[in-house]
Design a protein around this motif. Structure first.
Motif, PDB file in Angstrom:
ATOM      1  N   ALA B  81      14.906-126.732  58.937  1.00 43.15           N
ATOM      2  CA  ALA B  81      13.893-125.829  58.415  1.00 43.15           C
ATOM      3  C   ALA B  81      13.908-125.803  56.887  1.00 43.15           C
ATOM      4  CB  ALA B  81      14.124-124.419  58.957  1.00 43.15           C
ATOM      5  N   VAL B  82      15.054-125.535  56.326  1.00 41.90           N
ATOM      6  CA  VAL B  82      15.208-125.529  54.868  1.00 41.90           C
ATOM      7  C   VAL B  82      16.514-126.250  54.560  1.00 41.90           C
ATOM      8  CG1 VAL B  82      15.378-124.098  52.802  1.00 41.90           C
ATOM      9  CG2 VAL B  82      14.095-123.267  54.791  1.00 41.90           C
ATOM     10  N   PRO B  83      16.487-127.220  53.672  1.00 44.98           N
ATOM     11  CA  PRO B  83      17.713-127.974  53.409  1.00 44.98           C
ATOM     12  C   PRO B  83      18.668-127.240  52.456  1.00 44.98           C
ATOM     13  CG  PRO B  83      15.872-128.909  52.203  1.00 44.98           C
ATOM     14  CD  PRO B  83      15.318-127.763  52.978  1.00 44.98           C
ATOM     15  N   THR B  84      19.926-127.594  52.572  1.00 46.14           N
ATOM     16  CA  THR B  84      20.942-127.073  51.668  1.00 46.14           C
ATOM     17  C   THR B  84      20.870-127.818  50.343  1.00 46.14           C
ATOM     18  OG1 THR B  84      22.412-126.502  53.474  1.00 46.14           O
ATOM     19  CG2 THR B  84      23.440-126.903  51.345  1.00 46.14           C
ATOM     20  N   SER B  85      21.014-127.091  49.239  1.00 47.17           N
ATOM     21  CA  SER B  85      20.915-127.745  47.937  1.00 47.17           C
ATOM     22  C   SER B  85      22.280-127.985  47.311  1.00 47.17           C
ATOM     23  CB  SER B  85      20.068-126.900  46.992  1.00 47.17           C
ATOM     24  OG  SER B  85      20.804-125.754  46.611  1.00 47.17           O
ATOM     25  N   LEU B  86      23.331-127.502  47.960  1.00 48.78           N
ATOM     26  CA  LEU B  86      24.654-127.620  47.360  1.00 48.78           C
ATOM     27  C   LEU B  86      25.358-128.885  47.824  1.00 48.78           C
ATOM     28  CD1 LEU B  86      26.056-124.023  47.899  1.00 48.78           C
ATOM     29  CD2 LEU B  86      25.005-124.953  45.836  1.00 48.78           C
ATOM     30  N   PRO B  87      26.198-129.469  46.951  1.00 48.50           N
ATOM     31  CA  PRO B  87      27.035-130.579  47.424  1.00 48.50           C
ATOM     32  C   PRO B  87      28.077-130.041  48.400  1.00 48.50           C
ATOM     33  CG  PRO B  87      27.633-129.960  45.183  1.00 48.50           C
ATOM     34  CD  PRO B  87      26.400-129.158  45.546  1.00 48.50           C
ATOM     35  N   GLU B  88      28.467-130.863  49.338  1.00 45.18           N
ATOM     36  CA  GLU B  88      29.430-130.495  50.385  1.00 45.18           C
ATOM     37  C   GLU B  88      30.672-129.809  49.814  1.00 45.18           C
ATOM     38  OE1 GLU B  88      30.331-130.497  54.490  1.00 45.18           O
ATOM     39  OE2 GLU B  88      28.538-131.337  53.546  1.00 45.18           O
ATOM     40  N   ALA B  89      31.153-130.305  48.674  1.00 50.38           N
ATOM     41  CA  ALA B  89      32.403-129.800  48.091  1.00 50.38           C
ATOM     42  C   ALA B  89      32.295-128.330  47.698  1.00 50.38           C
ATOM     43  CB  ALA B  89      32.785-130.635  46.880  1.00 50.38           C
ATOM     44  N   ALA B  90      31.078-127.892  47.440  1.00 50.45           N
ATOM     45  CA  ALA B  90      30.890-126.508  46.988  1.00 50.45           C
ATOM     46  C   ALA B  90      31.253-125.504  48.064  1.00 50.45           C
ATOM     47  CB  ALA B  90      29.442-126.299  46.547  1.00 50.45           C
ATOM     48  N   PHE B  91      31.192-125.951  49.327  1.00 53.40           N
ATOM     49  CA  PHE B  91      31.391-125.005  50.422  1.00 53.40           C
ATOM     50  C   PHE B  91      32.778-124.393  50.457  1.00 53.40           C
ATOM     51  CE2 PHE B  91      28.007-127.552  52.861  1.00 53.40           C
ATOM     52  CZ  PHE B  91      27.021-126.899  52.166  1.00 53.40           C
ATOM     53  N   THR B  92      33.733-125.104  49.889  1.00 52.57           N
ATOM     54  CA  THR B  92      35.078-124.542  49.914  1.00 52.57           C
ATOM     55  C   THR B  92      35.501-124.091  48.524  1.00 52.57           C
ATOM     56  OG1 THR B  92      35.844-126.824  49.785  1.00 52.57           O
ATOM     57  CG2 THR B  92      35.904-125.774  51.953  1.00 52.57           C
ATOM     58  N   ASP B  93      34.574-124.141  47.588  1.00 48.91           N
ATOM     59  CA  ASP B  93      34.892-123.753  46.218  1.00 48.91           C
ATOM     60  C   ASP B  93      34.194-122.430  45.906  1.00 48.91           C
ATOM     61  OD1 ASP B  93      35.223-123.425  43.554  1.00 48.91           O
ATOM     62  OD2 ASP B  93      34.171-125.260  42.942  1.00 48.91           O
ATOM     63  N   THR B  94      34.971-121.367  45.944  1.00 47.07           N
ATOM     64  CA  THR B  94      34.348-120.047  45.777  1.00 47.07           C
ATOM     65  C   THR B  94      33.721-119.883  44.394  1.00 47.07           C
ATOM     66  OG1 THR B  94      36.567-119.239  45.287  1.00 47.07           O
ATOM     67  CG2 THR B  94      35.706-118.812  47.483  1.00 47.07           C
ATOM     68  N   ALA B  95      34.252-120.604  43.401  1.00 49.34           N
ATOM     69  CA  ALA B  95      33.662-120.492  42.063  1.00 49.34           C
ATOM     70  C   ALA B  95      32.234-121.049  42.071  1.00 49.34           C
ATOM     71  CB  ALA B  95      34.517-121.234  41.044  1.00 49.34           C
ATOM     72  N   ALA B  96      32.029-122.116  42.837  1.00 46.70           N
ATOM     73  CA  ALA B  96      30.679-122.677  42.931  1.00 46.70           C
ATOM     74  C   ALA B  96      29.778-121.754  43.756  1.00 46.70           C
ATOM     75  CB  ALA B  96      30.737-124.065  43.551  1.00 46.70           C
ATOM     76  N   LEU B  97      30.349-121.189  44.800  1.00 44.21           N
ATOM     77  CA  LEU B  97      29.554-120.305  45.659  1.00 44.21           C
ATOM     78  C   LEU B  97      29.128-119.031  44.927  1.00 44.21           C
ATOM     79  CD1 LEU B  97      31.495-120.570  49.038  1.00 44.21           C
ATOM     80  CD2 LEU B  97      29.236-121.507  48.509  1.00 44.21           C
ATOM     81  N   GLN B  98      29.866-118.696  43.905  1.00 47.17           N
ATOM     82  CA  GLN B  98      29.553-117.514  43.097  1.00 47.17           C
ATOM     83  C   GLN B  98      28.102-117.531  42.628  1.00 47.17           C
ATOM     84  OE1 GLN B  98      31.274-114.932  42.530  1.00 47.17           O
ATOM     85  NE2 GLN B  98      31.288-114.232  40.433  1.00 47.17           N
ATOM     86  N   HIS B  99      27.551-118.738  42.451  1.00 50.12           N
ATOM     87  CA  HIS B  99      26.184-118.823  41.936  1.00 50.12           C
ATOM     88  C   HIS B  99      25.165-119.164  43.013  1.00 50.12           C
ATOM     89  CE1 HIS B  99      28.088-118.357  38.105  1.00 50.12           C
ATOM     90  NE2 HIS B  99      28.889-119.368  38.409  1.00 50.12           N
ATOM     91  N   LEU B 100      25.565-118.916  44.241  1.00 47.31           N
ATOM     92  CA  LEU B 100      24.648-119.187  45.347  1.00 47.31           C
ATOM     93  C   LEU B 100      23.503-118.168  45.338  1.00 47.31           C
ATOM     94  CD1 LEU B 100      24.232-120.892  47.921  1.00 47.31           C
ATOM     95  CD2 LEU B 100      25.620-119.207  49.140  1.00 47.31           C
ATOM     96  N   ASP B 101      22.278-118.675  45.340  1.00 44.06           N
ATOM     97  CA  ASP B 101      21.130-117.767  45.324  1.00 44.06           C
ATOM     98  C   ASP B 101      20.781-117.281  46.719  1.00 44.06           C
ATOM     99  OD1 ASP B 101      20.425-117.620  42.614  1.00 44.06           O
ATOM    100  OD2 ASP B 101      19.610-119.663  42.699  1.00 44.06           O
ATOM    101  N   LEU B 102      20.832-118.211  47.651  1.00 44.59           N
ATOM    102  CA  LEU B 102      20.304-117.875  48.961  1.00 44.59           C
ATOM    103  C   LEU B 102      21.141-118.509  50.066  1.00 44.59           C
ATOM    104  CD1 LEU B 102      17.914-116.649  50.559  1.00 44.59           C
ATOM    105  CD2 LEU B 102      16.692-118.806  50.217  1.00 44.59           C
ATOM    106  N   ALA B 103      21.513-117.698  51.035  1.00 42.23           N
ATOM    107  CA  ALA B 103      22.184-118.246  52.215  1.00 42.23           C
ATOM    108  C   ALA B 103      21.276-118.021  53.412  1.00 42.23           C
ATOM    109  CB  ALA B 103      23.534-117.583  52.424  1.00 42.23           C
ATOM    110  N   ILE B 104      20.994-119.098  54.119  1.00 41.41           N
ATOM    111  CA  ILE B 104      20.170-119.015  55.321  1.00 41.41           C
ATOM    112  C   ILE B 104      21.085-119.327  56.492  1.00 41.41           C
ATOM    113  CG2 ILE B 104      18.146-119.906  56.525  1.00 41.41           C
ATOM    114  CD1 ILE B 104      17.215-120.896  53.682  1.00 41.41           C
TER     115      ILE B 104
END
Ligand code: SF4
Lengths: 455, 198, 256
Positions: B81-104
């Motif tokens: 439906a809507v693709p993920t825009s983050l690289p796979e590595a971001a999923f386990t990096d909380t610092a990267a997730l800090q800037h997540l705009d939207l979780a579906i």
């Protein structure tokens, strides 16, 4: 805990001295009670649900050691480590040991009355570990260097302007800014940076399930969730009494908790943790600190059913007018007044008397603790131990002597009314007359009814 | 004796025993229509509901809501439906997730009496993204709508799903003088998309 | 101002002992007398045992259970021979009915005490009343009558208890019963609480008076004179216009 704490009446009187603020406090909490009434009314089987809750707790307490062992097995099987602490001292050392072992220098801690009970923050800070309280209300009181005044609404004793000043000093918000939105946003920015920095999250526990080893944590802000999912170490602190036997029993308690406490149908986040997340560690610390002793007391055992919803505080007319700090106990209000004497009998002797015994607490309590009766029973324990003023003790003996002799009772009444009639007002209304400080005494008639007095 | 044994011994002496466990609870049947009640409760806790015929309607709905969706960082459990825009590595990096705009995220049971949606812990690569995301979209099936928590827990117990989150609306607080503020520390909004037929 | 009275229909002849709360005996003989007259007008034969003293509540509430026991026993003895005992106080009634058991008194020896309104409503079955009281009246629910005797449905709980005080007052002609924004908040009397927690007690009392004033009540009526003694103390000290009356006085058609 050893220093003699201030008695309730003078602390309450001081709170009431600021009449406008006290009126706001009363109205704010009445409003929460009002929302609770509406939320409860939306569940057609509310009273039956309370009955189920109290029976589940009754059963759990009756078999508590078995359920704790079952819980321990299940939690271990799910990958958690379970620790036991007898008292606050052991608890603090244990938690500190875990943090040290993991090289933790900064902790994000969500609301946990148990860590307040054990004075964990000052201990860890003294060991050089930074502790950030992440619940907004707790953050406010932490920045203001005081304790929560309510178990669900920690900063309810402060108004917007006061909180604005605290944030101005600590978070650099603009002077005079008292907008709840803007202050909340400032706290959000500050706190979210701190989760990333923290190496451990400490949380409380609302419920724990014996059959599955599950912990349930309920919050609205998502602060506990951030604290237990961002850092790789989660330490969950719980009193022994938090257990329910079956996973499905949670339905009863999650339906009751938020409705009773804040009037919400459920908290925004009701999180179930069974074992650690992949790549993380979960440690569960169980604390006794007087709970096993309370379980042994027949008349007071029910107090262990408490799910810390705060409803008894919101409805209590004394709490609303005296503020949580006036109780000088980690848990204030009606439930605090029945828990306090169990752990600090000597320091809390005015608490069971800080109630008009109106009984509203008993009616709202989602687990049907007989709070107002327990207050009365604690008064009996205090009297038995000679821990009420000598004047009262003496008075009780005189009264018994007189009230079992009708002729003397009649004579005593006559003398009392006569002396009220003939004593000059200045003498009647001296500083010894607490009734008369801000109230008139009734006008004594010449004859009592039994003595032939008629209108 | 260890503290554990000391405590258990004290408890054994104190616990009165007896007292049967009560039977499982049967709630009163709700008066209102389930969907109506769910929507009412969701609005009351600051969330929003969208009823969709199929998951294809999701992308246009979100684009209308966030016109710059393509530039935003998005995590999606529903890439069709809507693709993920983050690289796979971001999923386990909380610092990267800090800037997540939207979780579906796909949710399971929905509860009409309180608008709670069950999200299993295993539904996301890192549990924190549910809370770090600025906005949360939950995709649920219409036939997962249940009257009360009792039915929901019964299903969870049955399939042994004991790690997860009931989420009801966005994060919120009233800790400043009892003024309700939506968007405390977690997501600032929560949109529940209900897909399919009852 | 004198209300109209006339003989009400006699239902049946019930013999009842009047239990007079000690503070009513000492300070409010008019209330006890009104209670007696109302009961008589509704066909009861009223006996007032002269040996009665006090139910012991002030002592029990202070924690002196052991010292209360002889007083409670005396009370049981005085009222032992009556099928019905009627008391114009929810609080004293609750003491006998709900708390004597905690003193390990034998159930069979505890007198059958009814609160005044409860007795009229449930036992005598009063459904009409030939009395007029042309005033705006706010009802103050005494907490023990409300929550321990269920004389009405407490606002924080769910059920369908009839408000017996209101039911009786509604039978009075020309009366206007006002609605309070906090229908049953405690007045803050609480026995010795009124003295040991003076500041909170007076704070609660003032708020209670203000609640009735907001509803434009001229009279605060209650089945418990102890609450009213406290509220009246505040009203008189602060020279407020609102007055207090025991329900029995209104039902008797007395001038208050
Ligand atoms: S005693 Fe009852 S009402 Fe008070 S906090 Fe505990 S559960 Fe809630």
């Amino acid at each position: 805990m050893s220093a003699r704490t201030e008695a309730h009446p003078p602390a309450a009187a001081r709170f009431l001295d600021d009449g406008a603020h006290a009126a706001w406090h009363d109205a704010a909490l009445w409003n929460v009670r009002d929302r609770r009434d509406k939320a409860a009314a939306s569940v057609p089987d509310w009273e039956r649900l309370r009955e189920q809750a109290t029976r589940i707790k009754q059963h759990t307490l009756a078999h508590l050691p078995d359920y704790l062992e079952q819980f321990e097995r299940a939690a271990r099987a799910a990958g958690a480590t379970v620790h036991w602490a007898k008292d606050p001292e052991e608890f603090r050392v244990l938690v500190h040991g875990l943090l040290k072992q993991h090289g933790v220098t900064s902790v994000a801690k969500s609301k946990s009355m148990l860590t307040e009970e054990c004075a964990l923050n000052p201990y860890l800070e003294a060991q050089g570990i930074e502790v950030v309280d992440t619940d907004l209300g707790e953050r406010v009181v932490q920045l203001n260097q005081e304790h929560p005044s309510h178990i669900v609404l920690p900063a309810i004793h402060l108004n917007k302007q006061q909180i604005g000043r605290i944030f101005e000093k600590n978070l650099g918000t603009a002077p005079g800014n008292d907008s709840a939105e803007e202050l909340t946003e400032a706290a959000r920015q500050d706190l979210r940076a701190r989760y990333l920095h923290a190496q451990a999250g400490i949380t409380g526990v609302n419920f724990a399930v014996a059959e599955t080893g599950t912990l349930v944590v309920c919050t609205n802000e998502a602060n506990a969730d951030l604290g237990m999912t961002v850092p790789k170490l989660h330490i969950a602190c719980m009193g022994l009494e938090k257990l329910v036997p079956r996973f499905e029993d949670l339905a009863v308690f999650t339906r009751l908790l938020a409705r009773s406490g804040t009037g919400q149908a459920i908290t925004a986040y009701t999180s179930h943790v069974t074992g650690p997340a992949p790549g993380s560690e979960l440690h569960i610390v169980l604390l006794d600190n007087g709970r096993s002793a309370l379980l042994a007391r027949d008349r007071f055992r029910n107090a262990l059913k408490c799910i810390r919803c705060g409803a008894c505080m919101n409805t209590c007319p004394v709490f609303r007018r005296s503020g949580g700090h006036s109780y000088n106990h980690v848990i204030p209000g009606p439930i605090g007044s029945v828990l306090a004497p169990n752990v600090a009998f000597e320091q809390t002797e005015t608490l069971p008397f800080a109630s008009s015994l109106c009984g509203s607490c008993t009616e709202v309590c989602p687990v049907k603790i007989d709070l107002h009766k327990q207050l009365l029973y604690w008064r009996e324990e205090l009297a038995k131990e000679g821990r009420v003023p000598l004047s009262k003790q003496l008075g009780a003996h005189v009264f018994t002597f007189v009230a079992t002799r009708p002729w003397l009772f009649k004579l005593g009444g006559r003398m009392m009314r006569l002396s009220l009639r003939i004593t000059p007002r200045a003498l009647v209304y001296g500083p010894w007359n607490a009734w008369g400080k801000r109230r008139e005494l009734p006008v004594p008639p010449k004859r009592s009814y039994l003595d032939g007095g008629r209108p | 004796m260890s503290s554990r044994d000391t405590i258990l011994k004290a408890l054994r002496e104190a616990a009165p025993g007896g007292v049967e466990a009560p039977a499982m609870y049967t709630p009163d049947a709700p008066a209102a229509d389930l969907l109506e009640s769910f929507e009412f409760r969701l609005k009351a806790c600051g969330g929003e509901l969208a009823v969709l015929r199929s998951v294809e309607e999701l992308a246009p709905l979100l684009s209308a809501r966030w016109p710059d969706l393509a530039e935003r960082s998005v995590y999606s459990t529903n890439p069709a439906a809507v693709p993920t825009s983050l690289p796979e590595a971001a999923f386990t990096d909380t610092a990267a997730l800090q800037h997540l705009d939207l979780a579906i995220v796909d949710g399971c049971e929905c509860v009409a009496e309180n608008a709670a949606v069950w999200v299993p812990a295993g539904a996301v690569p890192h549990r924190s993204l549910l809370y770090l995301a600025e906005h949360l979209v939950l995709i649920v099936r219409r036939d997962a709508l249940l009257p009360t928590m009792h039915e929901a827990y019964a299903r969870l117990a049955q399939r042994g799903d004991t790690s997860g989150y009931f989420i009801a609306g966005p994060s919120k607080t009233s800790d400043i003088a009892q003024c309700l503020v939506i968007g405390a520390q977690g997501p600032r909004s929560c949109l529940v998309c209900m897909v399919g037929d009852a | 101002m004198r209300a109209m009275t006339s003989a009400a229909p006699t239902t049946q002849s019930l013999r009842a002992a009047l239990m007079v709360p000690c503070y009513v005996d000492q300070f409010y003989p008019a209330v006890a007398d009104a209670a007696r007259r109302v009961l008589e007008r509704h066909g009861c034969e009223v006996v007032v045992p002269k040996q009665q003293t006090c139910c012991g509540q002030p002592m029990l509430n202070s924690g002196f259970a052991k010292e209360t026991l002889p007083v409670a026993k005396h009370c049981c003895k005085v009222f032992a021979d009556f099928e019905y005992v009627v008391c114009p106080s929810g609080s004293c009634t609750a003491m006998v009915r709900e708390h004597y058991r905690d003193l390990w008194l034998d159930d069979a020896k505890i007198p059958r005490v009814f609160e005044f309104c409860e007795f009229l409503h449930d036992v005598v079955g009063v459904r009409e009343m030939d009395v007029s009281f042309p005033h705006r009246v706010g009802i103050h629910q005494g907490c023990h009558g409300l929550r321990e005797l269920r004389l009405a449905q407490p606002s924080e709980s769910f059920g369908c208890a009839t408000d017996k005080t209101r039911a009786l007052l509604s039978l009075v002609r020309d009366i206007e019963l006002v609605n309070l924004d906090r229908p049953d908040e405690c007045c803050g009397f609480g026995g010795l609480f009124a003295v040991s927690e003076e500041a909170v007690s007076v704070g609660m009392g003032r708020d209670r008076v203000a609640c009735h004033e907001r509803a434009h009540a001229e009279i605060i009526a209650s089945g418990d004179m102890s609450c009213l003694m406290h509220l009246e103390g505040i009203i008189r000290r602060e020279h407020r216009a609102v007055r207090v009356a025991h329900v029995a006085q209104i039902l008797a058609g007395d001038r208050v």
